[in-house]
Design an enzyme around this catalytic site. Sequence first.
Site, short mmCIF file in Angstrom:
data_model
loop_
_atom_site.label_atom_id
_atom_site.label_comp_id
_atom_site.label_asym_id
_atom_site.label_seq_id
_atom_site.Cartn_x
_atom_site.Cartn_y
_atom_site.Cartn_z
N ALA A 93 47.08 37.54 37.03
CA ALA A 93 46.37 38.82 36.99
C ALA A 93 47.02 39.81 36.03
O ALA A 93 46.38 40.80 35.65
CB ALA A 93 46.32 39.42 38.40
N LYS A 94 48.28 39.60 35.66
CA LYS A 94 48.99 40.50 34.73
C LYS A 94 48.87 41.96 35.17
O LYS A 94 48.60 42.84 34.33
CB LYS A 94 48.48 40.32 33.30
CG LYS A 94 48.37 38.86 32.82
CD LYS A 94 49.67 38.21 32.48
CE LYS A 94 49.59 36.95 31.64
NZ LYS A 94 48.62 35.92 31.98
N ARG A 95 49.04 42.23 36.44
CA ARG A 95 48.94 43.59 36.92
C ARG A 95 50.26 44.35 36.76
O ARG A 95 51.28 43.74 36.40
CB ARG A 95 48.51 43.63 38.39
CG ARG A 95 47.17 42.95 38.67
CD ARG A 95 46.01 43.64 37.97
NE ARG A 95 44.72 43.24 38.48
CZ ARG A 95 43.90 42.34 37.94
NH1 ARG A 95 44.23 41.73 36.82
NH2 ARG A 95 42.73 42.05 38.50
#
Lengths: 278, 278
Positions: A93-95
């Site tokens: 998700a690369k949050r």
Amino acid sequence: MMNRAELVRAIKHKKTFLCVGLDTDLTKIPEHLLDDEDPIFSFNKAIIEATEDLCVAYKPNIAFYECYGVKGWQSLQRTWQILPKECFSIADAKRGDIGNTSAMYAQAFFDEKVSGLGFDSITIAPYMGEDSVKPFLATPNKWAIVLALTSNIGSKDFQNFTNEMGEQLYEAVINKVNRWGTKENTMFVVGATRGEAFLQIRKHAPDHFLLVPGVGAQGGSLEDVCQFGMNADCGLLVNSTRGIIYASKGKDFAERAREEAFLLQQTMQAELEKAGIV
Amino acid sequence: MMNRAELVRAIKHKKTFLCVGLDTDLTKIPEHLLDDEDPIFSFNKAIIEATEDLCVAYKPNIAFYECYGVKGWQSLQRTWQILPKECFSIADAKRGDIGNTSAMYAQAFFDEKVSGLGFDSITIAPYMGEDSVKPFLATPNKWAIVLALTSNIGSKDFQNFTNEMGEQLYEAVINKVNRWGTKENTMFVVGATRGEAFLQIRKHAPDHFLLVPGVGAQGGSLEDVCQFGMNADCGLLVNSTRGIIYASKGKDFAERAREEAFLLQQTMQAELEKAGIV
């Protein structure tokens, strides 16, 4: 729910450290699935059933679900529900945001009761620093997998900046994250195209697991990754997506996916044997 | 859909450059709303109706919707549908990944026909560099708002790293993004707590709009932001969230939100007049 010891056990038992990426794209899956009520789910289910004994992890790329809005989140939730319990699950998700917001993202991907999703781990972009990462480490047995040195062209833009001590950005990310978490709840993303950079990374994170994308379509070498990156517990989750899930666009897609996953598993088994791990 | 000229016109017409953050948290909204079918939407609708003449932008924080999974995405979609067309809409999502994945995120937030959402803009985390940012610039009249110098504690961890030319990371982000996009399709996030750093940022981005969080709860000064950051077109979208939307937890929450937004609008009008913009 999977802790480090369980992950290592799974790798030794299945003789593989393969992660299968589920970047499921309606324009790339077999046409005969498009009439299904939820083609993304149908595709994922077939891929999972065809590969679950050959891999130890699955990694849905959240963008490929989010791009269909509410419906895509339904496909993601259904997919998460059928991920094998003995596989490590990664929400790619690369949050990362300020503290109160990262806590909400942690809830989104970790807290099944509230969000309907209970992944083991999530990928994190560290640009905003400490308070953007720590909230993902607040839940026992949940993991933050932090971007360090990625495999894409743009990784050269910023990841080699340095601080006054001469640390490169990706090294500093590893060193700082090591103060916030442990090898039991953090991993790092290191692109497979980085070859000898793994030696440098292992100086800073000798015992951590590394999530390694970029084998196959992106041109990384599995042998190099093992030579420079493997540790005594293996310490690698090597991801392959396109080479496996899009091996065929025909009715044999699951069978062909299995064949490609099997080839990778065989190479991985040989590497694990060479290293005396199995 | 809102281009730069339309945004500047809206600021001059409404005499405000306020952005209202919609970080709608079920534990913080008035209890009497919790029996509604979609409390988050009910809350947002009341807040929007109470503030739309006092602001030029709304910024839903995607984490606060995603944390409820499918249901949260439904609330987000309903909220997006009622955002006033004469306001600039910002998906505060902090996304960014390799090229093909960023393209999917762009679809998620920009392409109403596919995802159900058609925001004007999205916030972007630039850790992965060029190919993580460019796909958001591929659609005409859609904006990428890239993190530069943020307002949180962790912003000190990495954003001041330098390259061999002595550029700090946040400056290099601005300079590189200026090669990939224009003042017509990119903005930068700069925290309100940064005071004089705005002078430095204006050297690199004299004409761009800056999205400025951190006024209010995080302690930033609106006066400092205007003194050091305003340009001839205003060039600022100053966000306030908690000070407005959580001004009251009672039945008067919308009324109190309006009062707080009005105070900010009045200060902003004074600043715009002082600068000769209105």
